[in-house]
Design an enzyme around this catalytic site. Structure first.
Site, mmCIF file in Angstrom:
data_model
loop_
_atom_site.group_PDB
_atom_site.id
_atom_site.type_symbol
_atom_site.label_atom_id
_atom_site.label_comp_id
_atom_site.label_asym_id
_atom_site.label_seq_id
_atom_site.Cartn_x
_atom_site.Cartn_y
_atom_site.Cartn_z
ATOM 1 N N ASP A 100 0.833 -1.202 0.000
ATOM 2 C CA ASP A 100 0.000 0.000 0.000
ATOM 3 C C ASP A 100 0.867 1.252 0.000
ATOM 4 O OD1 ASP A 100 0.898 -0.368 2.596
ATOM 5 O OD2 ASP A 100 -1.090 -0.602 3.476
ATOM 6 N N ASN A 131 -8.162 -1.268 13.857
ATOM 7 C CA ASN A 131 -9.576 -1.279 13.459
ATOM 8 C C ASN A 131 -9.891 -2.466 12.541
ATOM 9 O OD1 ASN A 131 -8.321 -0.546 11.099
ATOM 10 N ND2 ASN A 131 -9.562 1.296 10.731
ATOM 11 N N HIS A 151 -8.116 -3.287 9.850
ATOM 12 C CA HIS A 151 -7.733 -3.112 8.445
ATOM 13 C C HIS A 151 -6.533 -3.986 8.086
ATOM 14 C CE1 HIS A 151 -4.965 0.606 9.360
ATOM 15 N NE2 HIS A 151 -4.229 -0.488 9.316
ATOM 16 N N GLU A 192 -9.782 -0.647 4.667
ATOM 17 C CA GLU A 192 -10.380 -0.173 5.917
ATOM 18 C C GLU A 192 -11.736 -0.847 6.120
ATOM 19 O OE1 GLU A 192 -8.668 1.599 7.879
ATOM 20 O OE2 GLU A 192 -7.585 3.234 6.890
HETATM 21 C C1 F6R Z 1 1.271 -1.062 6.273
HETATM 22 C C2 F6R Z 1 -0.092 -1.551 6.291
HETATM 23 C C3 F6R Z 1 -0.961 -1.417 7.498
HETATM 24 C C4 F6R Z 1 -0.277 -1.929 8.752
HETATM 25 C C5 F6R Z 1 -1.207 -1.855 9.965
HETATM 26 C C6 F6R Z 1 -0.475 -2.238 11.229
HETATM 27 O O1 F6R Z 1 1.827 -1.256 4.987
HETATM 28 O O2 F6R Z 1 -0.540 -2.048 5.321
HETATM 29 O O3 F6R Z 1 -2.149 -2.121 7.276
HETATM 30 O O4 F6R Z 1 0.130 -3.257 8.540
HETATM 31 O O5 F6R Z 1 -1.721 -0.568 10.108
HETATM 32 O O6 F6R Z 1 0.501 -1.279 11.473
HETATM 33 P P1 F6R Z 1 1.654 -1.528 12.559
HETATM 34 O O7 F6R Z 1 2.414 -2.710 12.094
HETATM 35 O O8 F6R Z 1 2.484 -0.272 12.518
HETATM 36 O O9 F6R Z 1 0.957 -1.751 13.842
#
Ligand code: F6R
Length: 238
Positions: free
Chosen positions: A66, A132, A134, A139
């Site tokens: 992403d 959340n 995602h 999302e």
């Molecule tokens: C990042 C991504 C997000 C994270 C998620 C968890 O490329 O796709 O979905 O994997 O927000 O973030 P962390 O690992 O920082 O808790």
């Protein structure tokens, strides 16, 4: 689904060892990788394994999961900046190909459509879990047949861009590989660490699937492995 739970002290080495094994078995691995904080120790451990000669990315294709839209090139929160600093630029030999997302395209929808092509035929997708529910920037409200696309970010994701990843401005949109591409990949890994992820991990794995928690759709994947540390797995019925 396979659930692999390890103490936090050895969790990253366990995941890195699995990744090295996949690369050794298939040097031309097509792999989709996340950023965020969760995979950072895994990338550190993988870099060490590459330095030891246990595996190489030389024949592999890396597809970024992403990207934020609206952050300037080089912004510390940009996923392309982070994946290069944390993994790609630390490898003695670069991957055969690295497909980042062209979020600077004035038509981000077109950039998403191009990335959707790169995100097909993946051997392995590696994912983190948002608080959340995602996955990537899929999302809440996302559906299992969603392609790679331009999305509006949840407020918590916008805040995380600045507060956790040091973004220089607040992004409101992103481009993400969609659940359709993630579910059709050969293998899917979900990486989850820390007590603060325990509740959402239980929601994702043990409660009915639904769009309020996009990660719950990953249970449809025939080869899903969840790598959790003990803190994140603390609320699971096992
Ligand atoms: C990042 C991504 C997000 C994270 C998620 C968890 O490329 O796709 O979905 O994997 O927000 O973030 P962390 O690992 O920082 O808790």
């Amino acid at each position: 689904m396979d659930l692999v739970v390890r103490p936090g002290s050895v969790w990253a080495e366990r995941v890195a060892g699995e990744l090295a094994g996949r690369l050794a078995a298939r040097p031309s691995l097509r792999i989709c990788l996340p950023t965020g904080d969760t995979p950072v120790p895994v990338y550190d451990a993988v870099v060490a394994l590459v330095a030891d000669g246990a595996c190489s990315f030389e024949g592999a294709t890396v597809v970024l999961l992403d990207e934020w839209v609206g952050l300037p090139p080089g912004d510390p929160a940009r996923c392309d900046t982070r994946i290069r600093a944390q993994l790609i630029d630390r490898l003695p030999a670069p991957p055969a190909a690295v497909h980042v997302i062209d979020a600077d395209d004035p038509w981000p929808g077109a950039a998403a459509a191009r990335h959707d092509v790169e995100a097909r035929n993946l051997d392995l997708v590696v994912l983190g879990l948002g608080l959340n529910g995602h996955i990537g920037f899929n999302e809440p409200g996302s559906r299992p047949d969603d392609p790679t696309r331009l999305v509006r970010l949840a407020v918590s994701s916008r805040e995380a861009a600045v507060a956790r990843y040091g973004a220089t401005r607040v992004p409101t949109a992103g481009i993400t590989v969609g659940l359709a591409r993630l579910l059709e990949a050969g293998e899917c890994w979900l990486l989850v660490t820390g007590e603060r992820k325990a509740r959402i991990l239980r929601r994702a794995l043990e409660e009915p699937e639904g769009p309020d928690c996009p990660a719950s759709y990953l249970r449809r994947h025939p080869r899903l492995t969840v790598f959790a540390d003990e803190a994140a797995a603390g609320l699971l019925r096992r």
